[in-house]
Design a protein around this motif. Sequence first.
Motif, PDB file in Angstrom:
ATOM      1  N   THR D 183      41.892 142.548  45.758  1.00  0.00           N
ATOM      2  CA  THR D 183      40.758 141.913  46.490  1.00  0.00           C
ATOM      3  C   THR D 183      40.185 140.835  45.278  1.00  0.00           C
ATOM      4  O   THR D 183      39.081 140.368  45.567  1.00  0.00           O
ATOM      5  CB  THR D 183      39.597 142.970  46.787  1.00  0.00           C
ATOM      6  OG1 THR D 183      39.296 143.556  45.605  1.00  0.00           O
ATOM      7  CG2 THR D 183      40.106 143.906  47.723  1.00  0.00           C
ATOM      8  N   SER D 193      44.219 139.978  53.007  1.00  0.00           N
ATOM      9  CA  SER D 193      45.116 140.623  53.853  1.00  0.00           C
ATOM     10  C   SER D 193      46.103 139.784  54.230  1.00  0.00           C
ATOM     11  O   SER D 193      47.354 140.291  54.682  1.00  0.00           O
ATOM     12  CB  SER D 193      44.513 141.213  54.990  1.00  0.00           C
ATOM     13  OG  SER D 193      44.180 140.175  55.975  1.00  0.00           O
ATOM     14  N   SER D 222      36.004 138.881  56.073  1.00  0.00           N
ATOM     15  CA  SER D 222      35.848 140.093  54.931  1.00  0.00           C
ATOM     16  C   SER D 222      34.737 140.965  55.548  1.00  0.00           C
ATOM     17  O   SER D 222      33.321 140.404  55.596  1.00  0.00           O
ATOM     18  CB  SER D 222      35.238 139.395  53.634  1.00  0.00           C
ATOM     19  OG  SER D 222      36.373 138.485  53.269  1.00  0.00           O
ATOM     20  N   ASP D 231      39.904 140.573  54.594  1.00  0.00           N
ATOM     21  CA  ASP D 231      40.533 141.788  54.816  1.00  0.00           C
ATOM     22  C   ASP D 231      40.769 142.164  56.344  1.00  0.00           C
ATOM     23  O   ASP D 231      41.401 143.151  56.935  1.00  0.00           O
ATOM     24  CB  ASP D 231      39.533 143.187  54.460  1.00  0.00           C
ATOM     25  CG  ASP D 231      38.375 143.188  55.166  1.00  0.00           C
ATOM     26  OD1 ASP D 231      38.060 142.375  56.016  1.00  0.00           O
ATOM     27  OD2 ASP D 231      37.251 143.472  54.410  1.00  0.00           O
ATOM     28  N   GLN D 251      43.182 145.266  56.910  1.00  0.00           N
ATOM     29  CA  GLN D 251      43.027 146.378  56.030  1.00  0.00           C
ATOM     30  C   GLN D 251      41.876 147.430  56.317  1.00  0.00           C
ATOM     31  O   GLN D 251      41.533 148.217  55.702  1.00  0.00           O
ATOM     32  CB  GLN D 251      42.984 145.806  54.724  1.00  0.00           C
ATOM     33  CG  GLN D 251      44.109 145.061  54.144  1.00  0.00           C
ATOM     34  CD  GLN D 251      44.233 144.161  53.024  1.00  0.00           C
ATOM     35  OE1 GLN D 251      42.864 143.598  52.894  1.00  0.00           O
ATOM     36  NE2 GLN D 251      45.188 144.148  52.492  1.00  0.00           N
TER      37      GLN D 251
END
Lengths: 378, 378, 378, 378
Positions: D183, D193, D222, D231, D251
Amino acid sequence: MARIQLGMVGGGNDAFIGGVHRIASRIDDRFELVAGALSSTPEKSAASAEALGIPRSYGSFEEMAEAEAAREDGIEAVSIVTPNHVHAAAAKAFLAKGIHVICDKPLTSTLEDAEALAASVAEAEALFILTHNYTGYPMIRQARAMVASGDLGDIRIVQAEYPQDWLTAPMENEGVKQAEWRTDPARSGAGGSVGDIGTHAHNLACFVSGLQIESLAADLQSWGKGRKLDDNAHMMLRFAGGARGMLWSSQVAPGNENALKLRVYGEKGGLEWSQEDPNYLWFTPLGEPKRLITRNGAGASEASQSVSRIPGGHPEGYLEGFATIYNEAADAIRAVQGGASRESAMGVLPDITAGMAGMRFINACVTSSANDAAWTKL
Amino acid sequence: MARIQLGMVGGGNDAFIGGVHRIASRIDDRFELVAGALSSTPEKSAASAEALGIPRSYGSFEEMAEAEAAREDGIEAVSIVTPNHVHAAAAKAFLAKGIHVICDKPLTSTLEDAEALAASVAEAEALFILTHNYTGYPMIRQARAMVASGDLGDIRIVQAEYPQDWLTAPMENEGVKQAEWRTDPARSGAGGSVGDIGTHAHNLACFVSGLQIESLAADLQSWGKGRKLDDNAHMMLRFAGGARGMLWSSQVAPGNENALKLRVYGEKGGLEWSQEDPNYLWFTPLGEPKRLITRNGAGASEASQSVSRIPGGHPEGYLEGFATIYNEAADAIRAVQGGASRESAMGVLPDITAGMAGMRFINACVTSSANDAAWTKL
Amino acid sequence: MARIQLGMVGGGNDAFIGGVHRIASRIDDRFELVAGALSSTPEKSAASAEALGIPRSYGSFEEMAEAEAAREDGIEAVSIVTPNHVHAAAAKAFLAKGIHVICDKPLTSTLEDAEALAASVAEAEALFILTHNYTGYPMIRQARAMVASGDLGDIRIVQAEYPQDWLTAPMENEGVKQAEWRTDPARSGAGGSVGDIGTHAHNLACFVSGLQIESLAADLQSWGKGRKLDDNAHMMLRFAGGARGMLWSSQVAPGNENALKLRVYGEKGGLEWSQEDPNYLWFTPLGEPKRLITRNGAGASEASQSVSRIPGGHPEGYLEGFATIYNEAADAIRAVQGGASRESAMGVLPDITAGMAGMRFINACVTSSANDAAWTKL
Amino acid sequence: MARIQLGMVGGGNDAFIGGVHRIASRIDDRFELVAGALSSTPEKSAASAEALGIPRSYGSFEEMAEAEAAREDGIEAVSIVTPNHVHAAAAKAFLAKGIHVICDKPLTSTLEDAEALAASVAEAEALFILTHNYTGYPMIRQARAMVASGDLGDIRIVQAEYPQDWLTAPMENEGVKQAEWRTDPARSGAGGSVGDIGTHAHNLACFVSGLQIESLAADLQSWGKGRKLDDNAHMMLRFAGGARGMLWSSQVAPGNENALKLRVYGEKGGLEWSQEDPNYLWFTPLGEPKRLITRNGAGASEASQSVSRIPGGHPEGYLEGFATIYNEAADAIRAVQGGASRESAMGVLPDITAGMAGMRFINACVTSSANDAAWTKL
C-alpha cells in the motif's frame, strides 16, 4: 539444516507413483535423492537414474541396502515405490541395515508378508512410514482435530467412498502397465479396488473419526471382462464404540476420476471433504448455517495451518499433501537421530499399525464377500 | 377444458404434505378442490375447509365418499394425505365409489393393509396413483429415458442416498407433530427412515435404472434416545439382472436437509442427480468430458422438456415436480373417463405396483436388519 | 377468504411471460382468472381464453376495462403482460376504472410513456404493482434484511450481472417471436439487454443494497448481425452515499441461461446470490468461515421464511418467487379495499417508483453509451 | 541433466513470494539454489541463507552479480523477488553480466524504470522472464489453445475479475509487512490493487483471448482509511479488433480469498475458469450441454496435458502452476545456452513485452481514473 540422504526402490520410467514420491520429497527441501534401484534390471535402473540425475544406481534393492549401509555418506532413508508384492522384502532389507523406510501402500500383497514385515519393524530401530498420503491434506488434519476436540459430539455415522473410472473398460488387456499389475493377484494381492483405493478410504475414515472398524459386511464384484480382482466393492461398517458406516470403492464408475470423499456425522454436527477439492471443508453444526472452511482461510485451525505452505485461496493439491508426509518423515528421522523415541517421533504419521489395519481390512473384505457378505471381524 | 373436481382427506392445519398437494394440484390448473375431510374431527375439518376456501367439508372420509358419490357434481378424484395408517381404509372407501385416488406414500403402514388395498385396486375401475413425487422432476425423467435408450450401456452400479438431519435431536419428545407420527410405529409402520424417505430413494433408483431389487442386506439403527423406529439405515442392493447398489437413508446426518441423490453407472457412462439442485443432470460418458445438462437447456431431451413449464435457467423446484404428478394424473383420469384402459392411461405414473414394491422394500429392510443384515429377498 | 377476481391483457398462445403470470397467480390460491384480452385480435383472444378455461374474453383491453368495471362481479385486478409498448395505455385504462394493475416490466417502452403513466398512477386510487419478480425470492428478501440490519456494515461495492445466451445467434431473423419483439425498438424501447434484463439486475442491486444509483458510465454493444438494440452492456455504477459497482447484462454469452447474480460487499462482510440456485445465500462475515444459508434452513431469517412455502432442502424456484409478488399483491389489494393507505399496503412490492427508476436506468445507459461512456446521472 | 545454478534476490524470512519461488524452482528438479542476497542487510541475508541451506550469501545484489559472474560455477540464472521498486536495478545488474533473470511481477514500480529495464533487456543476451504464474496453470493453457484454434469463434466479450479481502480492514496500520509495502506508492508504484492483482487479471485475459487491450475506462477507489493506493478498481475494456470486456480487482471484498476468474465468450461458445478451482475448465459450446473439462481428464488437450504432472482427479495447485513457469524457464535457458534464439526459446513464457503491457495497464488505470474514467489508450 542438512538434507536427508534418500534412496528409492522402484519408480523407474512410466511409474506414476515413483514420480509423485520424488516431487513430494523435494517440495519442502528436506531430502536429497542420491541412490536408486529403480527398475527390475540393472540396465534399466541405470538408465532411469541417469535420466533423473540420481548419482548412484544399483541393480537390486539388496545390493543397494548393502552398499549404502557401508558408505559413510550412505542413504539415511529409502522410499519403496514398487508394486505391492515387493514391499515386504525390500523394507526388511533396509530396516535390517538401520535405514529408515518410507513405503507406499498397501503394506504388502499378502497378510503373511505383512505380519513378517510387522515383526521386522517391531525389532528394528529405524522408522517405518507408510505413505497414506491423503492424511497429509491440511483439511483432513483439521477434520481430525475437530472430531477429536468434540466439535461433532459422539460420532454416529461415517460415509466413505472412493470411486474412479479408469478400469471401466478392461485396460489391463490393452497394454496399460498400471492396469496390468493392479489387476494381477500375484502382484497386488487379494484385493483389487479394496486394496488399491479402498484402503485409502478405510484409512482416512479411521484417521478422521478416531475410530476403528470392528467388523464389516462386504459385497465385491468384478465387472471388467476376465478380471480376477474386485473392481467395485460395497460394504457396511461397524466401528468399535457403536458408530456405523458405509464404504464404496470402485474403478468402474464413469465420470469419477479420483473421487475420494469422506463424511462424518455426530450428534452435534457433520463434516464433509472431497479429495478433488481438497482446500475446502464443510462443517455443519446442527441448527446453524453450513460453514465452508478453507485451507489457511478464516476458520482454519492450527491443525491445518501448520501443514499449509501458502495463503488461503492459493490452492494446494495432491503433491503438497504427499509432501507433508515427507516433511513429517524428515522431522521424525531427525528426531530419532537426535535420540527421541520412535513413538514420539512418529506423531500422526501413518505407521505399521495403520498398514496392518489396511491388510486386515482387505482380508475382511475378501472373506466377507466370499461368505455372502457375512459380518466379518477385522 | 373443465377442471377435475377434487376432494382431500387429511391435510388440515400444520400438515406439511397437505399444503404441498394443494399447491401441486393448482399449478397446472387441472383440478378444483371442492370437498374435504381434512382433520380428525368434524369441527376441525370445517374450520380448515373454511380457512382454505373449500366449499364442502365432511366429518370423516367415509361420509365424504358416500355423499360425494351421490352428487351429480361430486368429486371425481380424491387426494389422501393422512398419516400412513389411514391410507388403506380411505383409499378403499373412494375406490369402491369409483372415485380416483391420489395417495401419498408410503402405501400403508403394514404389509397386510397394503395387500388388502392392492386387492381393492385390482378390482376397482378407478385409478390409484401414488405420489412418488420425485419421479416428476424433469431431469429424473430425462435420466430414465437416457438409461432406457442405452446411453449408459448395461447398468452395473446404482448408488442412492437420502440423508436428512431433522431428527438428529429427539424432536418427537419436544412436541413436533411431524416428528411424533413419523417415529410412531402405530402410525408410520415398521419403517422409520426407510419408510419415510428410503422408499423414495428405492423408488427413484428403480424408476431411473429400470431395474428391480432382488434382495438387500440392511443394517438399521435408531440414534434418537428412546426412538422405536430406525433413523439411519445402511444397505447393499442386488438388482435383478446383476447390477449392484447401495442405499443410505438417514434423518440424523447434520447438514443434510433433504439430500436425496442418485448415481447410476453403466459400462458406457454415468448419471448423477441431486434433489436439492434438481434442474441439473450430470452425464458422464466414458472417456468424454462431463456434461452438465440443464432442464430445458441445451441437451435436454423430450422426456424432460415435456414436463417443464419455463425456460432453462429459470429454476423449477419441488412443487413443480409434484405438480407434474398431478398434471399427469389429470391426463390419466380424463383418459379413462374417455374410455382408455387404466394401464395405458397411467403412463409412467407411480401406481399400486410401485406402492407394493415400496412396502416389500420396507419389510425386507426390517427383516434383514433383524437377521444381522442377512440378504433378504423383496 | 374470497379469491380476487383477475383479468389479463396479453399472454395468448406462445407468450412465455403470460403463462408465468397465470401460474404465479394460482400458486397461493389468492386469485381467480376470469377475464382476458389475451391477443391482438378478438378471434385469437377468444381461442386463447377458451383453451385456458377463462370465462370472459374481450377483443381489446379498452373494451375489457369498460365492461368489467360495469359488472358487479367484475375483475378487481388486471395483469398486463404484453410487449412493453402497450403497458402504459393498458395500465391507464384500468387504473382509470379503479381496477388494480399488476404490470410486467420494464414499465414502458419510452420515458414519455412512463412519465404519463406515473402521473396516472399518482392520481389513481387503485394500486400499481410492477412484477420485478426476482425481489420475491426468499433469499433476496433475507439479503435485503441483512444489509438493512447492518450485518455487512456500510456498503462499499455492488457487483451485479445478468448474462444470457439466447441471442448469440440472430434468432430474430429466424422467426423466434420472443426474439423479434425484444430486439425491436418500436416494441421494446431504447434498451435491448439493458431494458429486458439489465433493469432486473439494476432493480435487484438497489432492492438488496438499499441504495440508489446516482450516475453510471455505460458501454453498449450489438453483436447480432443487423441488430438495432444492445445485446451486451458493460457499465460502472456510482451509488448515492459513495458505494461503487459494476453491472453486466448480456444476451450473447454462450453457456449462460439466466445467470442473474448479485454480490454486495460492505466493510464487515459480503453476500452472494445466484438466481439459478436461488435457495442458497452466501454470507461471508469478514474473518469468519463462509456461511451457506439455505431457504427455510438453519440461519434463515423471518424475512425469507415468511415468503417460503416448504421446508429447507425442498427447492422453491422461479415460479414461487413470482407467486410471492402475486401473494403480496393480493394482501395489498385486500388491505386497500379494507381502507388501508396505498403506501402502507404496498410494503416492499415493486411500484411505480421502481418502474420509473428502471426507465431512467435504461435512458442513462443509452445516453452514456452514446457519449462514449460518459458518467450520466439517473 | 545438470540442474541450473540459481541465485535469488529478496525472499528472506516472512516473504511470502520468495518461498513460493523456491518451491516452484524445486518441483521439477531443474534448478539448484546456490546463492542469495535475500535481505536488506548482509547479516539478515546470511541468516536467511543459512536457514534455507543456501551455500553462498551476499550483502547486496550488486555484489552477488559481480561475484557470481566471476565464478566458473557461478549462477546461470537469478530469481528477483523483492518489492517492486527494486526489480529494475536488480534485473539490470544481472542481465549486464549475462545472467538470466526470472523476475516477479509487476515489472517495476514506475513506467520510467520499466522503460529503462526494457532497454536493458533488448540489449542483453540473457533471458528475461516475468513470473505471471497464472499462465502456468494447465487449464489456462488449454483455454488459450482452444481460443486460438477457433473453438469459440471470434471473441466478443472478456470478463475478468480478481477480488480478495485481505485489505478490507487497514492492515497496513497493524504491522502486517505484506500490507505495508503493497500500500506504499514508493515501493509498489502508482497502482494498488490494479498493480498487485489487476495486472494478473489483465495478463491472463490477454494470454487466453490472444487479444490486446486498446483502451480502458477505470474507476479506482481507496476504501481503507488513509490508504494512498487503490484497493478496488472497476473498469471497462476495449480490445483491439473490437472485443469488449470488464475487469474488477479488489482487496476489500469480504469472502474472496484469491478469486481470480476469467470468462471469455465468442460467437460459438464460452470458457470459464476460476483460480481457486484450477483443475476445471468449463467449455460451453453454443447450443450444447456445458462441458466440464478436467486437467488430464477426458477432454484435456495436449496444451494442458504437457504441463500436468499427475493424473486427473489428483489436484495440482498454485505451486505446480508456478513451477511450470520455472520448468519452461529451464527449457528456455538450456535452449539459448545451446544456441537457440531468445525468441524461439521463450515460447509462451511471459516476457518483457508482457511486463511492459502490465505497466501500461497500471498507468492507464490511474490516468483514466484521474480523468473521471475517461477512455485511455494503453
